[in-house]
Design a protein around this motif. Structure first.
Motif, PDB file in Angstrom:
ATOM      1  N   ASP A   5       0.829  -1.209   0.000  1.00 46.93           N
ATOM      2  CA  ASP A   5       0.000   0.000   0.000  1.00 46.93           C
ATOM      3  C   ASP A   5       0.861   1.256   0.000  1.00 46.93           C
ATOM      4  O   ASP A   5       0.608   2.193  -0.748  1.00 46.93           O
ATOM      5  N   SER A   6       1.869   1.292   0.856  1.00 44.42           N
ATOM      6  CA  SER A   6       2.702   2.484   0.933  1.00 44.42           C
ATOM      7  C   SER A   6       3.510   2.665  -0.349  1.00 44.42           C
ATOM      8  O   SER A   6       3.701   3.794  -0.800  1.00 44.42           O
ATOM      9  N   GLU A   7       3.946   1.589  -0.959  1.00 44.77           N
ATOM     10  CA  GLU A   7       4.664   1.676  -2.233  1.00 44.77           C
ATOM     11  C   GLU A   7       3.733   2.172  -3.336  1.00 44.77           C
ATOM     12  O   GLU A   7       4.120   3.001  -4.157  1.00 44.77           O
ATOM     13  N   ALA A   8       2.506   1.684  -3.350  1.00 43.13           N
ATOM     14  CA  ALA A   8       1.529   2.130  -4.354  1.00 43.13           C
ATOM     15  C   ALA A   8       1.240   3.613  -4.169  1.00 43.13           C
ATOM     16  O   ALA A   8       1.201   4.371  -5.152  1.00 43.13           O
ATOM     17  N   ARG A   9       1.063   4.042  -2.941  1.00 51.22           N
ATOM     18  CA  ARG A   9       0.804   5.462  -2.682  1.00 51.22           C
ATOM     19  C   ARG A   9       1.991   6.323  -3.091  1.00 51.22           C
ATOM     20  O   ARG A   9       1.834   7.409  -3.638  1.00 51.22           O
ATOM     21  N   ARG A  10       3.203   5.828  -2.845  1.00 55.73           N
ATOM     22  CA  ARG A  10       4.408   6.561  -3.229  1.00 55.73           C
ATOM     23  C   ARG A  10       4.477   6.709  -4.744  1.00 55.73           C
ATOM     24  O   ARG A  10       4.747   7.800  -5.252  1.00 55.73           O
ATOM     25  N   ARG A  11       4.196   5.634  -5.473  1.00 52.00           N
ATOM     26  CA  ARG A  11       4.224   5.686  -6.942  1.00 52.00           C
ATOM     27  C   ARG A  11       3.150   6.634  -7.478  1.00 52.00           C
ATOM     28  O   ARG A  11       3.394   7.391  -8.416  1.00 52.00           O
ATOM     29  N   ILE A  12       1.970   6.598  -6.876  1.00 51.33           N
ATOM     30  CA  ILE A  12       0.888   7.500  -7.307  1.00 51.33           C
ATOM     31  C   ILE A  12       1.283   8.950  -7.053  1.00 51.33           C
ATOM     32  O   ILE A  12       1.102   9.816  -7.912  1.00 51.33           O
ATOM     33  N   ALA A  13       1.842   9.227  -5.877  1.00 53.54           N
ATOM     34  CA  ALA A  13       2.269  10.595  -5.560  1.00 53.54           C
ATOM     35  C   ALA A  13       3.336  11.068  -6.543  1.00 53.54           C
ATOM     36  O   ALA A  13       3.306  12.224  -6.997  1.00 53.54           O
ATOM     37  N   LEU A  14       4.266  10.185  -6.915  1.00 57.48           N
ATOM     38  CA  LEU A  14       5.298  10.558  -7.888  1.00 57.48           C
ATOM     39  C   LEU A  14       4.682  10.881  -9.241  1.00 57.48           C
ATOM     40  O   LEU A  14       5.086  11.844  -9.906  1.00 57.48           O
ATOM     41  N   VAL A  58      -7.358   3.527  -8.942  1.00 53.78           N
ATOM     42  CA  VAL A  58      -8.443   2.557  -9.071  1.00 53.78           C
ATOM     43  C   VAL A  58      -7.911   1.132  -8.914  1.00 53.78           C
ATOM     44  O   VAL A  58      -8.517   0.311  -8.215  1.00 53.78           O
ATOM     45  N   SER A  59      -6.772   0.828  -9.521  1.00 54.92           N
ATOM     46  CA  SER A  59      -6.247  -0.534  -9.400  1.00 54.92           C
ATOM     47  C   SER A  59      -5.845  -0.847  -7.967  1.00 54.92           C
ATOM     48  O   SER A  59      -6.028  -1.973  -7.492  1.00 54.92           O
ATOM     49  N   THR A  60      -5.334   0.152  -7.247  1.00 56.26           N
ATOM     50  CA  THR A  60      -5.005  -0.047  -5.836  1.00 56.26           C
ATOM     51  C   THR A  60      -6.276  -0.308  -5.029  1.00 56.26           C
ATOM     52  O   THR A  60      -6.305  -1.191  -4.166  1.00 56.26           O
ATOM     53  N   ALA A  61      -7.332   0.432  -5.347  1.00 59.00           N
ATOM     54  CA  ALA A  61      -8.608   0.213  -4.657  1.00 59.00           C
ATOM     55  C   ALA A  61      -9.151  -1.182  -4.960  1.00 59.00           C
ATOM     56  O   ALA A  61      -9.693  -1.846  -4.070  1.00 59.00           O
TER      57      ALA A  61
END
Length: 90
Positions: A5-14, A58-61
């Motif tokens: 989750d934290s990696e996905a959020r980091r990639r989205i923020a980038l 969306v894919s993370t959700a």
């Protein structure tokens, strides 16, 4: 929050930060009266970056929804809500 989750959020923020930089370039191109081709090229890059960030959200959700289902907990979004979100990006 899991490492995934934290990696996905980091990639989205980038991705969003990249889009912000590209949007700044579009604004500068307009303010500098740069050729239409330059403005449209930069605008296309912004659009693509935002689309990719939206699909990543969306894919993370969806992944979170599947994990919740496997764990027997209530997911944050229903399948129908996820489909609507996905379609707003398409």
């Amino acid at each position: 929050m899991s490492t995934t989750d934290s990696e996905a959020r980091r990639r989205i923020a980038l991705r969003l930060k990249r889009a912000r930089g590209q949007l700044d370039a579009v604004i500068a191109a307009v303010e500098e009266d740069r050729p239409c081709r330059d403005v449209v090229t930069q605008l296309s890059a912004v659009t693509h970056a935002l689309d990719r960030a939206g699909f990543a959200v969306v894919s993370t959700a969806m992944r979170d929804c599947m994990v919740a289902s496997e764990e027997g907990t209530e997911p944050e979004l229903s399948v129908e809500e996820l489909e609507k979100l996905f379609l707003t990006l398409a």
